[in-house]
Design an enzyme around this catalytic site. Structure first.
Site, PDB file in Angstrom:
ATOM      1  N   CYS A 381       0.605  -2.761  -5.073  1.00  0.00           N
ATOM      2  CA  CYS A 381       0.779  -3.964  -4.257  1.00  0.00           C
ATOM      3  C   CYS A 381      -0.487  -4.824  -4.288  1.00  0.00           C
ATOM      4  CB  CYS A 381       1.202  -3.586  -2.841  1.00  0.00           C
ATOM      5  SG  CYS A 381       2.076  -4.936  -2.042  1.00  0.00           S
ATOM      6  N   HIS A 507       5.730  -0.565  -3.807  1.00  0.00           N
ATOM      7  CA  HIS A 507       5.085   0.656  -3.313  1.00  0.00           C
ATOM      8  C   HIS A 507       5.832   1.897  -3.798  1.00  0.00           C
ATOM      9  CE1 HIS A 507       2.279  -1.218  -0.459  1.00  0.00           C
ATOM     10  NE2 HIS A 507       3.206  -2.156  -0.334  1.00  0.00           N
ATOM     11  N   GLU A 509       4.890   4.782  -3.808  1.00  0.00           N
ATOM     12  CA  GLU A 509       4.558   5.960  -2.985  1.00  0.00           C
ATOM     13  C   GLU A 509       5.632   6.276  -1.953  1.00  0.00           C
ATOM     14  OE1 GLU A 509       2.957   3.048  -2.944  1.00  0.00           O
ATOM     15  OE2 GLU A 509       2.147   2.533  -0.971  1.00  0.00           O
TER      16      GLU A 509
HETATM   17  N1  GLN Z   1      -1.657  -8.770   1.265  1.00  0.00           N
HETATM   18  C1  GLN Z   1      -0.835  -8.786   0.097  1.00  0.00           C
HETATM   19  C2  GLN Z   1       0.436  -9.575   0.314  1.00  0.00           C
HETATM   20  O1  GLN Z   1       0.823  -9.800   1.427  1.00  0.00           O
HETATM   21  C3  GLN Z   1      -0.511  -7.364  -0.348  1.00  0.00           C
HETATM   22  C4  GLN Z   1       0.305  -6.604   0.633  1.00  0.00           C
HETATM   23  C5  GLN Z   1       0.301  -5.110   0.397  1.00  0.00           C
HETATM   24  O2  GLN Z   1      -0.543  -4.595  -0.310  1.00  0.00           O
HETATM   25  N2  GLN Z   1       1.208  -4.394   1.021  1.00  0.00           N
HETATM   26  O3  GLN Z   1       1.057  -9.999  -0.614  1.00  0.00           O
END
Ligand code: GLN
Length: 533
Positions: A381, A507, A509
């Site tokens: 992410c 994600h 995970e």
């Molecule tokens: N802050 C980034 C976004 O909002 C990544 C979010 C995250 O890593 N869950 O796109």
């Protein structure tokens, strides 16, 4: 339909969530269809608005619900796929009750905790049970017995038990048996008092799960049984697991917890076959190889902030017969000059998700170090956004490359909000949440790693890769290896001529399980092993 409620006594952090999950494992392997849910007494509508400092990781479900991390344990320990309704908070309950009151649904009655709030809680137990066909539904009640905010939930269980029939309901109380060093004794009094508190409100647990650092001898078991009013076999000893949380279902099986529960619920089921689970635990406990992998994040001191990532690494390690030692690095400590001191001896680097600009430059430096020193890199992410910024700055020479999350006026906004999102954002719903399909581009490392052409993965982010920079970055060896099926959203990237560099906007995970590790984590560990020999 049978109902198990898990309550906690004496102190928090006794591992109620894990106990509920591990019981779920055993019951599922006795051939029962199991579902799990958590009732949290706090007033937040969901944990999405809670800081990791307050609450650990936010676990995202396939339907996009932002939930308590215990739901992560439930999904990892069983085959359930949970939904938004499996994490009920007081905030949600009151929100519904108040909305009904405003609509006039209560027909002029005085709206009260009993019966209106408790009815809403009971309604949710029943609706969940009906929506998710299962034989047993395990409900964990967050918090500790004696908390004021937990009372409506406990009262709802009392009423529920009356209505559903005692033979269909088991209450399992997780308690602490402290060891007093000076006296050289284990103490049962706190548990007695906690049970007394439950009895005061009309609840009598049928099972006592005793968290202890020392074995419980017969005498102490008898004392607990007598004073807490449970049969002797229902006093279950749970010591801290020696190596891994995945030992817990095995420990509980040895203590015959599943048998006791099934007997209380009048369920005739065969023994749980734990052969493959035991084999997995053996691989975690006695791996043939070892690896050091860095996780560079800003919540590194918090045990729970990156829980699912650590668990995924355990699963992937076991699949590679390898123990993974996680080196936790605070991204605020790392810069271009000292990156080697932190990362010189690790076999791989993970940059996890995150929000806000604190620590981002350190993550960019860690990513650069991994790219330049050909160390396997897995970006999750924010870890993909950081990898994009790093590549744009240091390979393509776009010195002002940034995400508009960190610099609204970035000269080169390689990560930004898309036009259509700006519209939605004005309406308050700004995050891309839950499961979305990714089309994997053939011939890429990502596609080889998955071994498929499509993946469905869970998201939780606002910002996206800016496609205006696609061709410039690609010219320099940046590879877009996964996109949304319409090609508008970049879901995965990699770097050409690097042993293993993958970053994803989602994600992974949240989809890894003990005996079925996520392909990205598994592939990453395999690459780390190749890098360390
Ligand atoms: N802050 C980034 C976004 O909002 C990544 C979010 C995250 O890593 N869950 O796109």
């Amino acid at each position: 339909m049978k109902y198990i409620f898990v309550t906690g006594g004496v102190v928090s952090s006794l591992g109620k969530g894990l106990a509920a999950a591990a019981l779920g494992t055993l019951l599922e392997r006795r051939g029962l269809r199991v579902t799990l849910q958590k009732f949290d007494p706090y007033l937040n509508v969901d944990p999405g608005t809670l800081s990791p400092f307050q609450h650990g990781e936010v676990y995202v479900l396939s339907d996009g619900a932002e939930t308590d991390l215990d739901l992560g344990h439930y999904e990892r320990f069983t085959s359930c796929v949970l939904t938004r309704s499996n994490n009920v908070t007081s905030g949600q309950v009151y929100e519904t009750v108040l909305a009904k009151e405003r609509r006039g649904d209560y027909l002029g009655k005085t709206v009260q905790v009993i019966p209106h709030v408790t009815d809403e809680i009971k309604g949710r137990i029943v609706r969940n049970a009906e929506a998710q066909p299962s034989d047993v539904i395990i409900t964990e009640i967050g918090g500790t017995t004696g908390d004021i905010e937990g009372l409506p939930f406990l009262e709802a269980i009392r009423q529920f038990q009356l209505e559903a029939g005692t033979e269909n309901v088991v209450i399992m109380h997780v308690t602490l048996i402290p060891y007093i060093k000076a006296a050289g004794e284990l103490k049962t009094k706190p548990s007695q008092q906690s049970i007394a508190k439950l009895r005061e409100i009309g609840l009598q647990p049928q099972v006592l799960l005793c968290r202890t650092e020392w074995p419980l001898d017969l005498e102490i078991r008898q004392k607990l049984a007598m004073y807490c009013n449970v049969p002797l076999p229902a006093v279950v000893e749970v010591r801290d697991v020696a190596h891994t949380i995945y030992e817990l279902p095995l420990t509980l099986q040895e203590e015959k917890l599943d048998e006791t529960v099934c007997r209380a619920l009048r369920l005739e089921t065969p023994q749980a076959d734990m052969t493959d689970w035991r084999r997995f635990v053996e691989r975690v406990v006695q791996p043939r190889k070892h690896l050091k992998v860095a996780v560079v994040g800003k919540y590194i001191d918090l045990q729970d902030a990156y829980k699912s990532i650590y668990e995924s690494m355990t699963h992937a390690g076991a699949a590679n017969d390898c123990g993974v030692d996680i080196v936790k690095i605070d991204s605020e400590d790392i810069d271009h000059g000292n990156a080697g001191d932190f990362l010189g001896s690790v076999a791989g680097v993970i940059v996890p998700g995150g929000f806000g600009d604190r620590g981002v430059e350190g993550k960019i430096c860690a990513c650069r170090y991994a790219r330049e020193h050909r160390i396997p890199y897995l970006g999750l992410c924010l870890g993909m956004q950081v990898a994009t910024i790093e590549f744009a700055r240091n390979v393509c020479g776009l010195k002002e490359a940034n995400s508009t999350e960190f610099d609204e006026k970035a000269g080169d906004p390689v990560i930004c909000l898309l036009e259509e999102q700006k519209e939605v954002r004005n309406k308050g719903a700004s995050m891309r949440l839950g499961s979305w399909p990714t089309q994997l581009i053939s011939g890429t490392l990502a596609q080889r790693t998955y071994g498929t052409d499509q993946a469905v993965e869970r998201h939780r982010h606002r910002y996206e890769f800016n496609l205006e920079y696609r061709s410039l970055l690609e010219k320099h060896g940046f590879v877009i290896s996964g996109t949304s099926p319409d090609g508008h959203l970049v879901e995965m990237i990699e770097v050409k001529d690097h042993p293993w560099f993958i970053a994803c906007q989602f994600h992974p995970e949240f989809l890894s399980k003990p005996n079925s590790p996520h392909p990205l984590f598994k592939g990453f560990v395999t690459a780390c092993l190749a890098n360390s020999t």
